[in-house]
Design a protein around this motif. Sequence first.
Motif, mmCIF file in Angstrom:
data_model
loop_
_atom_site.group_PDB
_atom_site.id
_atom_site.type_symbol
_atom_site.label_atom_id
_atom_site.label_comp_id
_atom_site.label_asym_id
_atom_site.label_seq_id
_atom_site.Cartn_x
_atom_site.Cartn_y
_atom_site.Cartn_z
ATOM 1 N N ASP A 76 -10.865 10.097 -1.213
ATOM 2 C CA ASP A 76 -12.150 9.434 -1.452
ATOM 3 C C ASP A 76 -13.351 10.207 -0.928
ATOM 4 N N GLU A 118 -2.279 5.328 1.941
ATOM 5 C CA GLU A 118 -3.190 4.235 2.292
ATOM 6 C C GLU A 118 -2.826 3.638 3.645
ATOM 7 N N ARG A 119 -1.543 3.638 3.985
ATOM 8 C CA ARG A 119 -1.135 3.137 5.303
ATOM 9 C C ARG A 119 -1.618 4.063 6.410
ATOM 10 N N LEU A 123 -8.069 7.778 -3.455
ATOM 11 C CA LEU A 123 -6.861 7.552 -2.654
ATOM 12 C C LEU A 123 -6.029 6.397 -3.206
ATOM 13 N N ALA A 124 -6.666 5.457 -3.885
ATOM 14 C CA ALA A 124 -5.932 4.333 -4.479
ATOM 15 C C ALA A 124 -4.880 4.804 -5.474
ATOM 16 N N PRO A 147 0.834 -1.211 0.000
ATOM 17 C CA PRO A 147 0.000 0.000 0.000
ATOM 18 C C PRO A 147 0.865 1.256 0.000
ATOM 19 N N SER A 181 -5.235 3.291 6.900
ATOM 20 C CA SER A 181 -5.431 2.063 7.674
ATOM 21 C C SER A 181 -5.153 2.293 9.155
#
Length: 216
Positions: A152, A110-111, A177-178, A106, A114
């Motif tokens: 997002d 993205e981290r 965000l991806a 990721p 999470s």
Amino acid sequence: MRIGVLGTGNMADALATHWARAGHEVLIGGRDPHRAARLARGVGGAARAGGLREAAGFGQVVLAALPFGAGEEVVGRLGPALSGTTLLDCSNPVGPGFGLLTARGPSAAERLASAAPEAHVVKAFNLCHEDVWRMRPPVFGGRALSVPLCGDDEESLALARELVRDTGCLPVSAGPLARAALLEAAAALFIGLWVGEGADVQSIVPPLAWASGPAH
């Protein structure tokens, strides 16, 4: 707008100064209270200092101006305090040889998402050296700098766009965000070209009119 800043380094200084000048309330949060207080005094305006947790819960937007790795650790500890906030990630996971430290996993953004799942992460401000963000405004050849944003949540993206404009730049949608991994990879490429090759990155792409073929 109320803006919390996690970190007391150069990016925190450069961006917070723009936002304080624009009239936002800024709270600088750091592990070292003396360093945070010194930075807040330098930023001026309605800036003040506090701890990391205080900054995380301060307002609508929180800037994670932290090195890759440290950001995930700090945000993970502060997760509940960040609930519902817009979390801006300006980090670059670039390592030796200008490679991505995220490998095939990721992205850094993205981290963070999470680590703080109830926050709304937006990737922004990662493609330029901090001295560019100190410019008032960052304009080159008469053209304002554009800042790509990945996220997002539309409300969070709207706040991020406002803060981009407050630096004198133009916000550009770069997708969800991806796609933050693409911004981070672009930073690794650009830094490698700038530092490793002394190349002018702007010279490697054609003008927009030629992006899809010959201009007519």
